[in-house]
Scaffold this active site. Structure first.
Site: not given
Length: 329
Positions: A141-143
């Protein structure tokens, strides 16, 4: 070694090119050697027939491929230095570990993120386990997205989970706050996600299958409306890079405070009073990232059958939602 299966429907606009070039454009991180082995072993079918390596695809062909991937051992990560990074572990057994990822944490090391990633923390946590493959990573999942991430603790569990992601049987639910008033109570967003030709750091949605784009589907439901913002739940049928962020940008409803896709600007600012502008600026200062949270995850455990995990909404998103309720409901 594990197998990934692919199926492509060639569009009527497709130029006639060799099958190997088509597959290299259509499948990420695939080598010529993998394509050659699959072709010679009869694992590449066009219109349900085995083809030769010099076959040229034509519009409306149906291409099916079985690609063999060798296991990537933990030696790939031998240069990563384990770091004692706090991890919010909500479940762990001998096969899997489920983590509630915090905002600002990059999942995997890369350019500009050589230290402090989730993988550095996992390597420290797993320091006595020398049998890990790819340190258990099966999805990301994104930062600045928060929420649930599952990792495998052995090769069997990793292959077992990977196959579920590939066959789209893993259920992932996200909560998102987006700009604007979404009229439909529920809907589906689909299209081909690929790199934005004008900005390589962004993705964009195409309605045709351009080079290296991947088909994507998001199902959403409206949970609450706050006049200028809408709170939605999203169920992923696919999991492509920035999928939810790109899909709602395409609809004209970028995620709240998503700087990559324009959500860090106040929506319809020129129509708002100074008091409302000040209110939304406060909200942007509280939630300093895109308003996206992976709230639940369901899959088949490698040993124990069906399992379901949920996690609480992070405080920054919870605070903004409550402020919106107080003002607009």
């Amino acid at each position: 070694m594990f197998i990934k299966k692919f199926k492509f429907f060639v569009e009527k606009y497709q130029k006639t090119i060799r099958i190997d070039k088509f597959l290299r454009k259509s499948i990420q991180n695939i080598s010529r050697n993998q394509i050659q082995k699959a072709t010679t072993s009869g694992k590449i079918l066009v219109n349900q027939s085995i083809i030769k390596k010099n076959y040229k695809i034509k519009p409306f062909d149906i291409v099916e491929a079985e690609i063999f991937y060798p296991p990537i051992l933990d030696s790939e990560y031998k240069n990563i230095i384990a770091e004692n990074i706090p991890l919010n572990i909500i479940y762990e057994d001998e096969d899997i570990i489920v983590i509630n990822k915090t905002a600002g944490m990059v999942v995997h090391p890369g350019f500009g993120n050589e230290k402090g990633t989730l993988i550095h923390g996992i390597k420290y946590h797993f320091k006595n386990n020398h049998q890990l493959y790819r340190l258990g990573l099966v999805h990301r999942i994104d930062k600045d997205t928060t929420g649930l991430l599952v990792l495998a603790k052995n090769e069997y569990a990793q292959k077992y989970l990977f196959q579920q992601f590939f066959s789209k049987t893993i259920q992932r639910k996200y909560l998102a706050l987006v700009w604007g008033n979404i009229q439909k109570k529920e809907g589906t967003i689909s299209g081909f996600i690929g790199r934005d030709p004008n900005n390589r750091k962004r993705m964009t949605l195409f309605q045709r299958n351009f080079s290296r784009s991947r088909y994507s589907v998001t199902h959403y439901k409206v949970l609450e409306k706050f006049k200028y913002l809408t709170y939605v739940s999203c169920n992923l049928e696919t999991g492509k890079t920035h999928q939810i962020r790109v899909h709602f940008k395409y609809l004209g409803h970028p995620l709240f405070n998503d700087s990559t896709y324009g959500g860090d600007k106040i929506f319809m600012k020129k129509y708002l009073s100074k008091k409302s502008v000040s209110f939304f600026k406060d909200c942007l200062n509280i939630l300093k990232r895109q308003a996206l949270h992976a709230v639940s995850l369901s899959f088949i455990h490698p040993q124990n059958g069906k399992c379901h995990f949920t996690c609480s909404i992070p405080e920054d998103l919870k605070t903004v939602i409550q402020k919106l309720r107080n003002k607009f409901l």
